[in-house]
Motif scaffolding. Sequence first.
Motif, PDB file in Angstrom:
ATOM      1  N   GLU A  55     -24.221 -49.667  43.767  1.00  0.00           N
ATOM      2  CA  GLU A  55     -22.767 -49.591  43.537  1.00  0.00           C
ATOM      3  C   GLU A  55     -22.196 -50.956  43.150  1.00  0.00           C
ATOM      4  O   GLU A  55     -21.290 -51.052  42.336  1.00  0.00           O
ATOM      5  CB  GLU A  55     -22.040 -49.055  44.770  1.00  0.00           C
ATOM      6  CG  GLU A  55     -22.420 -47.636  45.180  1.00  0.00           C
ATOM      7  CD  GLU A  55     -21.985 -46.571  44.188  1.00  0.00           C
ATOM      8  OE1 GLU A  55     -21.318 -46.883  43.189  1.00  0.00           O
ATOM      9  OE2 GLU A  55     -22.328 -45.397  44.399  1.00  0.00           O
ATOM     10  N   GLN A  74     -22.544 -40.346  37.617  1.00  0.00           N
ATOM     11  CA  GLN A  74     -21.940 -39.562  38.697  1.00  0.00           C
ATOM     12  C   GLN A  74     -22.640 -38.214  38.858  1.00  0.00           C
ATOM     13  O   GLN A  74     -22.753 -37.704  39.974  1.00  0.00           O
ATOM     14  CB  GLN A  74     -20.435 -39.397  38.474  1.00  0.00           C
ATOM     15  CG  GLN A  74     -19.613 -40.647  38.773  1.00  0.00           C
ATOM     16  CD  GLN A  74     -19.908 -41.249  40.132  1.00  0.00           C
ATOM     17  OE1 GLN A  74     -20.404 -42.358  40.232  1.00  0.00           O
ATOM     18  NE2 GLN A  74     -19.624 -40.526  41.209  1.00  0.00           N
ATOM     19  N   ASN A 113     -15.103 -40.429  43.492  1.00  0.00           N
ATOM     20  CA  ASN A 113     -15.351 -41.454  42.483  1.00  0.00           C
ATOM     21  C   ASN A 113     -15.499 -40.819  41.098  1.00  0.00           C
ATOM     22  O   ASN A 113     -15.042 -41.389  40.099  1.00  0.00           O
ATOM     23  CB  ASN A 113     -16.586 -42.290  42.851  1.00  0.00           C
ATOM     24  CG  ASN A 113     -16.611 -43.609  42.118  1.00  0.00           C
ATOM     25  OD1 ASN A 113     -15.563 -44.179  41.805  1.00  0.00           O
ATOM     26  ND2 ASN A 113     -17.797 -44.081  41.804  1.00  0.00           N
ATOM     27  N   HIS A 168     -22.677 -51.397  39.613  1.00  0.00           N
ATOM     28  CA  HIS A 168     -21.686 -50.656  38.825  1.00  0.00           C
ATOM     29  C   HIS A 168     -20.420 -51.510  38.674  1.00  0.00           C
ATOM     30  O   HIS A 168     -19.810 -51.555  37.614  1.00  0.00           O
ATOM     31  CB  HIS A 168     -21.313 -49.331  39.506  1.00  0.00           C
ATOM     32  CG  HIS A 168     -22.462 -48.361  39.591  1.00  0.00           C
ATOM     33  ND1 HIS A 168     -22.403 -47.216  40.342  1.00  0.00           N
ATOM     34  CD2 HIS A 168     -23.680 -48.383  39.007  1.00  0.00           C
ATOM     35  CE1 HIS A 168     -23.563 -46.576  40.221  1.00  0.00           C
ATOM     36  NE2 HIS A 168     -24.343 -47.265  39.420  1.00  0.00           N
ATOM     37  N   GLU A 181     -15.746 -49.242  42.728  1.00  0.00           N
ATOM     38  CA  GLU A 181     -17.207 -49.354  42.833  1.00  0.00           C
ATOM     39  C   GLU A 181     -17.570 -50.335  43.955  1.00  0.00           C
ATOM     40  O   GLU A 181     -18.528 -50.114  44.691  1.00  0.00           O
ATOM     41  CB  GLU A 181     -17.816 -49.799  41.498  1.00  0.00           C
ATOM     42  CG  GLU A 181     -17.563 -48.860  40.323  1.00  0.00           C
ATOM     43  CD  GLU A 181     -18.283 -47.513  40.434  1.00  0.00           C
ATOM     44  OE1 GLU A 181     -19.246 -47.388  41.209  1.00  0.00           O
ATOM     45  OE2 GLU A 181     -17.861 -46.567  39.740  1.00  0.00           O
ATOM     46  N   GLU A 188     -25.664 -38.991  40.903  1.00  0.00           N
ATOM     47  CA  GLU A 188     -25.358 -39.327  42.293  1.00  0.00           C
ATOM     48  C   GLU A 188     -24.882 -38.129  43.080  1.00  0.00           C
ATOM     49  O   GLU A 188     -25.219 -37.960  44.246  1.00  0.00           O
ATOM     50  CB  GLU A 188     -24.335 -40.460  42.343  1.00  0.00           C
ATOM     51  CG  GLU A 188     -24.841 -41.672  41.597  1.00  0.00           C
ATOM     52  CD  GLU A 188     -24.406 -42.976  42.187  1.00  0.00           C
ATOM     53  OE1 GLU A 188     -23.362 -43.022  42.851  1.00  0.00           O
ATOM     54  OE2 GLU A 188     -25.122 -43.966  41.974  1.00  0.00           O
TER      55      GLU A 188
END
Length: 183
Positions: A54, A131, A101, A57, A21, A134
Motif C-alpha cells: 500500500e 483493486q 478504497n 501505491h 493509500e 485485492e
Amino acid sequence: MNTNRLSKTIETALNIQMTKEAHASQIYLAYAAWAGNQGFAGIANFLFKHAHEERNHMMKILEYILKRGAEVDVTAVPAPKENPVSLFKCFEKIFEHEVDNTKAVYKVAKLSHEEEDWATWNFMQWFVNEQVEEETLAMNLLDKMKIAGGEKMSSNALYSFDRDMEKTSGEVEAAQDVTTVNP
Ligand SMILES: [Fe+2]
Ligand SMILES: [Fe+2]
C-alpha cells in the motif's frame, strides 16, 4: 508558462487518493502488529507485506503527480481505528476497507473521464485492476475462514490457517520486491 498538466480538481483528487493509500498502509501495519501480538506469525507476515504494498501505491501516485508537474501535498495520515476483536473480523474489516478504497479509486477515474484527462484516466486503470486483485484476495481469504467456521473457528483451524498463510504468502512475496514502477 504554466507547466502543470493537471487541473486543480485532479491534483486535489490524486493527493487525497495518495493519502488514502498511506492510510491503507497504516491499517495493514496496525493489523499486522495486532496479529503478531496474538501469535499469528503467518498472518502478521502477510499483513506486513501488504502494508508495504500500500505504501508503494502511495509512492506511485506521488510520482505521477510530480511527473505531471503538479504539486504533491503530504498531509497527516488518519490513525487506524481500534484493533479487530478476532481474526475473522480482521479480514472482514480488510475486505470492507478495500471496497472503500475501490470506490475512492473510481471517483478519481470518473473525474479524469469527465475532464477528458486521458493520461490520468489511463494511470487510474492500473488502480482499478489492482483493486480487483485485492478484493478477490480478501474475498478468498474470508471464504476460507467461513468454511473453517468463521467467527467460531477452532484453535486448530486458526493454527492451520496461520500456517497456510505463511506458505501462501509466496503469492504476495512480490510485495517485497516491488518498486514504484511495478508496485
Ligand atoms: Fe492500494
Ligand atoms: Fe489495497
